[in-house]
Enzyme design. Structure first.
Site, PDB file in Angstrom:
ATOM      1  N   THR A 194      24.364  46.306  42.496  1.00 58.87           N
ATOM      2  CA  THR A 194      25.455  45.470  41.994  1.00 58.87           C
ATOM      3  C   THR A 194      25.793  45.788  40.540  1.00 58.87           C
ATOM      4  OG1 THR A 194      26.220  43.197  41.694  1.00 58.87           O
ATOM      5  CG2 THR A 194      23.884  43.594  41.348  1.00 58.87           C
ATOM      6  N   ARG A 195      27.067  45.531  40.190  1.00 57.71           N
ATOM      7  CA  ARG A 195      27.501  45.646  38.788  1.00 57.71           C
ATOM      8  C   ARG A 195      28.168  44.353  38.353  1.00 57.71           C
ATOM      9  NH1 ARG A 195      32.870  47.193  40.713  1.00 57.71           N
ATOM     10  NH2 ARG A 195      33.773  46.330  38.823  1.00 57.71           N
ATOM     11  N   HIS A 199      26.728  35.423  42.616  1.00 59.78           N
ATOM     12  CA  HIS A 199      27.048  34.033  42.896  1.00 59.78           C
ATOM     13  C   HIS A 199      26.361  33.626  44.192  1.00 59.78           C
ATOM     14  CE1 HIS A 199      29.664  34.237  39.512  1.00 59.78           C
ATOM     15  NE2 HIS A 199      30.336  35.252  40.035  1.00 59.78           N
ATOM     16  N   HIS A 202      26.505  35.947  47.239  1.00 58.75           N
ATOM     17  CA  HIS A 202      25.652  37.142  47.158  1.00 58.75           C
ATOM     18  C   HIS A 202      24.204  36.798  47.454  1.00 58.75           C
ATOM     19  CE1 HIS A 202      28.989  37.962  44.236  1.00 58.75           C
ATOM     20  NE2 HIS A 202      29.051  39.067  44.970  1.00 58.75           N
ATOM     21  N   GLY A 287      28.554  47.327  51.206  1.00 62.85           N
ATOM     22  CA  GLY A 287      29.556  46.318  51.543  1.00 62.85           C
ATOM     23  C   GLY A 287      30.943  46.895  51.664  1.00 62.85           C
ATOM     24  N   ARG A 288      31.863  45.977  51.718  1.00 63.87           N
ATOM     25  CA  ARG A 288      33.269  46.301  51.719  1.00 63.87           C
ATOM     26  C   ARG A 288      33.602  46.928  50.370  1.00 63.87           C
ATOM     27  NH1 ARG A 288      37.920  44.260  50.609  1.00 63.87           N
ATOM     28  NH2 ARG A 288      39.563  44.400  52.169  1.00 63.87           N
ATOM     29  N   ASP A 289      34.312  48.061  50.386  1.00 64.87           N
ATOM     30  CA  ASP A 289      34.771  48.676  49.154  1.00 64.87           C
ATOM     31  C   ASP A 289      33.636  48.927  48.157  1.00 64.87           C
ATOM     32  OD1 ASP A 289      36.735  49.778  47.567  1.00 64.87           O
ATOM     33  OD2 ASP A 289      37.161  47.884  46.540  1.00 64.87           O
ATOM     34  N   ALA A 291      31.401  50.379  45.422  1.00 69.60           N
ATOM     35  CA  ALA A 291      31.703  51.183  44.218  1.00 69.60           C
ATOM     36  C   ALA A 291      33.182  51.568  44.146  1.00 69.60           C
ATOM     37  CB  ALA A 291      30.830  52.428  44.145  1.00 69.60           C
ATOM     38  N   ARG A 447      48.132  54.682   3.364  1.00 73.65           N
ATOM     39  CA  ARG A 447      48.514  53.425   4.018  1.00 73.65           C
ATOM     40  C   ARG A 447      47.812  53.303   5.368  1.00 73.65           C
ATOM     41  NH1 ARG A 447      53.596  51.068   1.853  1.00 73.65           N
ATOM     42  NH2 ARG A 447      54.607  52.578   0.497  1.00 73.65           N
ATOM     43  N   ILE A 473      51.844  45.231   4.568  1.00 72.14           N
ATOM     44  CA  ILE A 473      53.168  45.713   4.976  1.00 72.14           C
ATOM     45  C   ILE A 473      53.067  46.409   6.338  1.00 72.14           C
ATOM     46  CG2 ILE A 473      55.044  47.294   4.428  1.00 72.14           C
ATOM     47  CD1 ILE A 473      54.465  46.836   1.467  1.00 72.14           C
ATOM     48  N   ALA A 474      52.042  47.286   6.482  1.00 74.63           N
ATOM     49  CA  ALA A 474      51.798  48.025   7.734  1.00 74.63           C
ATOM     50  C   ALA A 474      53.093  48.613   8.283  1.00 74.63           C
ATOM     51  CB  ALA A 474      51.132  47.125   8.770  1.00 74.63           C
TER      52      ALA A 474
HETATM   53  N1  LIG Z   1      54.905  52.047  -3.311  1.00 74.96           N
HETATM   54  C1  LIG Z   1      54.647  50.811  -2.842  1.00 74.96           C
HETATM   55  N2  LIG Z   1      55.095  50.441  -1.610  1.00 74.96           N
HETATM   56  C2  LIG Z   1      54.816  49.214  -1.140  1.00 74.96           C
HETATM   57  N3  LIG Z   1      54.099  48.287  -1.805  1.00 74.96           N
HETATM   58  C3  LIG Z   1      53.618  48.614  -3.032  1.00 74.96           C
HETATM   59  C4  LIG Z   1      53.870  49.881  -3.590  1.00 74.96           C
HETATM   60  N4  LIG Z   1      53.273  49.925  -4.786  1.00 74.96           N
HETATM   61  C5  LIG Z   1      52.675  48.729  -4.975  1.00 74.96           C
HETATM   62  N5  LIG Z   1      52.881  47.926  -3.937  1.00 74.96           N
HETATM   63  C6  LIG Z   1      52.296  46.576  -3.783  1.00 74.96           C
HETATM   64  O1  LIG Z   1      51.276  46.702  -2.779  1.00 74.96           O
HETATM   65  C7  LIG Z   1      51.470  45.781  -1.763  1.00 74.96           C
HETATM   66  C8  LIG Z   1      51.500  46.473  -0.406  1.00 74.96           C
HETATM   67  O2  LIG Z   1      50.233  46.853  -0.028  1.00 74.96           O
HETATM   68  P1  LIG Z   1      49.863  46.935   1.482  1.00 74.96           P
HETATM   69  O3  LIG Z   1      48.420  47.210   1.524  1.00 74.96           O
HETATM   70  O4  LIG Z   1      50.338  45.740   2.182  1.00 74.96           O
HETATM   71  O5  LIG Z   1      50.717  48.202   1.962  1.00 74.96           O
HETATM   72  S1  LIG Z   1      50.469  49.071   3.280  1.00 74.96           S
HETATM   73  O6  LIG Z   1      50.411  48.140   4.382  1.00 74.96           O
HETATM   74  O7  LIG Z   1      49.250  49.827   3.099  1.00 74.96           O
HETATM   75  O8  LIG Z   1      51.657  49.948   3.392  1.00 74.96           O
HETATM   76  C9  LIG Z   1      52.788  45.117  -1.942  1.00 74.96           C
HETATM   77  O9  LIG Z   1      52.471  43.747  -1.866  1.00 74.96           O
HETATM   78  P2  LIG Z   1      53.324  42.686  -1.027  1.00 74.96           P
HETATM   79  O10 LIG Z   1      54.491  42.401  -1.897  1.00 74.96           O
HETATM   80  O11 LIG Z   1      52.409  41.514  -0.867  1.00 74.96           O
HETATM   81  O12 LIG Z   1      53.703  43.281   0.291  1.00 74.96           O
HETATM   82  C10 LIG Z   1      53.263  45.512  -3.313  1.00 74.96           C
HETATM   83  O13 LIG Z   1      53.129  44.444  -4.198  1.00 74.96           O
END
Ligand SMILES: Nc1ncnc2c1ncn2[C@@H]1O[C@H](COP(=O)(O)OS(=O)(=O)O)[C@@H](OP(=O)(O)O)[C@H]1O
Ligand SMILES: Nc1ncnc2c1ncn2[C@@H]1O[C@H](COP(=O)(O)OP(=O)(O)O)[C@@H](O)[C@H]1O
Length: 569
Positions: A194-195, A199, A202, A287-289, A291, A447, A473-474
């Site tokens: 069994t994996r 219950h 079983h 059993g049925r099915d 693995a 970043r 910001i990502a």
């Molecule tokens: N070149 C440049 N571009 C964008 N942001 C800048 C830059 N230089 C400094 N800052 C300041 O750094 C904050 C963004 O950092 P993050 O770590 O959120 O950025 S990232 O997600 O890695 O792109 C960002 O903060 P927030 O205003 O809170 O977004 C900025 O205040």
């Protein structure tokens, strides 16, 4: 009188003295770090679990196994046990070379004398062994996307067994089990593979199987590698231990098998039979099915429900273990007991809870009735899978600088802390850049590193049942997706796009950065001189223009509530 399930079988270990000497020599050999799957395979090669194999398959044996389920010797063997390695490692490695096989810590476990080196046709292997070259099959996916491109074959000398720190008392080699059965006088042993957690159904079926075969029972769960998404083995073993008490005393035993399953259905059933034969079984429940890997990419089951039984039956004599039919047990409400489904007359009420339904009830914290599972088992499952409203999760804000990420994140944090129940950590962009990423700038590369660090910390917080709120910001879609994948291993990922328009952010210019960016005094500024890729399908998008902070935070809370992550009352 000796019985065929009680005499020792050959192992691949050398004597202790020889091992000490060889270990010394092995230090100078080319050295391969075993993958988790290879580590499982090696352990069963060395301890005789894969008897009659003497090492990783040679090319000729591999061809025979793939095409006809047979070794060159003619012996039945359905599963290729191969040492897959990288091109880099294989390069320049001549047949005739001895290599050291090491575990993750670098301990040398075995020496393999490489006799064969070849590049396999993986699509052919997939077709033959698993019935389809379809990446929806976990083993086919592994074959193409995880396994190395070159195979090495040759005999193995075992120096030492891999170390396990968990449940040591429940791990047994084939010969330990054989000796134990001899000591106990168990000449007939039914094995249940069994994996999954056990219950009541079983427990009933295994108990009946043992009684009908007039045999003792061994629950032999796989703790090596199972199907991705299965209940982890730590939880399962605690469940098995609870169920063990439900059998008449001294009739049943529990032993853990460090096998890496392939989910290969019929071929896997035959393989399991051979492995259990080595572990002293005389009977094996299929059993049925058995693995089963689930559905293929067209949404159809890879194997028919009784394909495994059929193939097993065809080779039963050669496997040397008798097949015991799995009786499908169902609960009959009128008689308050489990009975085989095929023996039930019409008109009675049959109750059942599917695996999907069970997971739903665990997730939502709903009742799981005693007729379905033992309370001790349910307790263990609930400890591991608390309802969603008690699991960790991550809220990931993304948006331009000045869009309002930190402001909303702070408001959300306070509201969640007011509710209580789970610890909350805020990973704000500025704070992270001060503590986690102080050496990083704002190039794409930096970043990405920054966001992945945030993702790693958030995934750990989520894993441990906390709430992580991230507010960077990502700007890149791919990086956000990578973070989502990291977190979703452990809990929900809620992406919130703070979609304030650039003009508004620039008008606010809280930190005066936009002005500097326009003047060219800050380079690579997001929105001005650096890209921002908008999320296509965030869990929530908020606009902060003409909306107050409170209601933005409230929108996030509503989203969390809709996802079952918080209870709002
Ligand atoms: N070149 C440049 N571009 C964008 N942001 C800048 C830059 N230089 C400094 N800052 C300041 O750094 C904050 C963004 O950092 P993050 O770590 O959120 O950025 S990232 O997600 O890695 O792109 C960002 O903060 P927030 O205003 O809170 O977004 C900025 O205040
Ligand atoms: N609904 C809203 N949500 C968030 N911030 C808002 C809102 N309306 C106006 N603001 C203002 O916008 C600015 C956002 O700054 P901040 O939260 O630091 O953004 P970020 O963290 O995205 O850089 C603050 O001055 C804040 O008061």
């Amino acid at each position: 009188m000796t019985h065929h399930n009680q005499t020792p079988i050959p192992e691949l270990y050398v004597s202790e003295d020889a091992a000490a000497a060889l270990k010394h020599e092995a230090g100078n050999m080319p050295s391969w770090d075993l993958t988790p799957r290879q580590l499982c395979d090696l352990e069963l090669l060395m301890n005789g679990g894969f008897n009659p194999l003497k090492g990783f398959l040679t090319e000729a044996d591999y061809d025979g196994v793939v095409n006809e389920m047979r070794l060159q010797s003619g012996a039945l063997w359905p599963m290729p046990i191969t040492l897959d390695v990288s091109e880099k490692f294989a390069e320049g490695l001549e047949p005739g070379t001895d290599i050291a096989l090491r575990d993750a810590e670098g301990v040398i476990l075995a020496i393999m004398s490489v006799t064969d080196k070849w590049v396999p046709n993986k699509s052919h292997e997939a077709e033959k062994v698993f019935g389809a070259d379809d990446l929806a099959h976990p083993a086919v996916n592994y074959l193409h996307n995880t396994a190395g491109p070159v195979y090495l074959g040759g005999p193995v000398k075992g120096l030492q067994a891999p170390t396990h720190y968990d449940f040591r008392g429940r791990r047994n080699t084939p010969n330990e089990l054989r000796a134990q059965f001899k000591k106990l006088g168990w000449t007939r042993v039914v094995v249940f593979q069994t994996r999954n957690p056990l219950h009541r159904a079983h427990q009933e079926l295994t108990f009946r199987a043992a009684r009908e075969a007039q045999a003792n029972l061994m629950i032999h769960p796989v703790v090596g590698m199972t199907k991705p998404g299965d209940v982890d083995h730590f939880t399962r073993v605690r469940c098995y231990e609870a169920v063990l008490d439900k059998y008449p005393s001294a009739t049943t035993t529990l032993s853990l098998l460090n096998l890496a399953m392939r989910m290969g259905g019929p071929r896997e059933a035959v393989w399991h039979g051979l492995i259990r034969k080595n572990h002293g079984a005389t009977h094996f429940i299929v059993g049925r099915d058995h693995a089963g890997p689930g559905k293929n990419s067209a949404g159809v089951d890879f194997y028919g429900p009784y394909d495994a039984q059929e193939l097993f039956r065809k080779h039963e004599a050669e496997i040397g273990v008798e097949l015991v039919d799995f009786k499908h047990m169902v609960y009959v409400q009128e008689r308050a007991q489990y009975e085989p489904a095929d023996e039930i007359e019409e008109g009675v009420t049959v109750l059942n809870i599917s695996g999907t339904e069970l997971r739903r009830r665990l997730r939502e914290g709903l009742e799981i009735p005693e007729w379905f599972s033992f309370p001790e088992v349910v307790t263990q499952l609930r400890r591991t899978s608390p309802p969603r409203a008690r699991q960790g999760f991550t809220v990931f804000f993304t948006g331009l600088s000045g869009s309002g990420k930190s402001t909303i994140a702070n408001a959300l944090m306070v509201k969640l802390m007011e509710m209580g129940g789970r610890p909350v950590t805020l990973l704000d962009g500025d704070v992270v850049r001060k503590h986690l990423s102080s050496e990083l700038g704002f190039s794409k590369e930096h970043r990405d590193i920054n966001i992945k660090r945030i993702g790693y910390v958030a995934s750990e917080i989520t894993k441990n049942g906390g709430i992580a709120i991230c507010a960077p910001i990502a700007p890149y879609t791919a990086t956000r997706r990578a973070v989502r994948e990291m977190v979703e291993q452990y809990g929900a990922f809620v992406e919130v796009h703070v979609a304030t328009a650039l003009e508004e952010c620039e008008r606010r210019d809280r930190k005066g950065l936009y002005k500097l960016a326009r003047e060219g005094k800050i380079k690579e500024f997001t929105g001005i001189s650096d890209p921002y890729e908008e999320p296509k399908q965030p869990e929530l998008r908020v606009d902060t223009q003409d909306v107050d902070v409170d209601s933005c935070a409230h929108q996030v809370l509503l989203t969390l509530e809709n996802m079952g992550l918080i209870g709002l009352n």
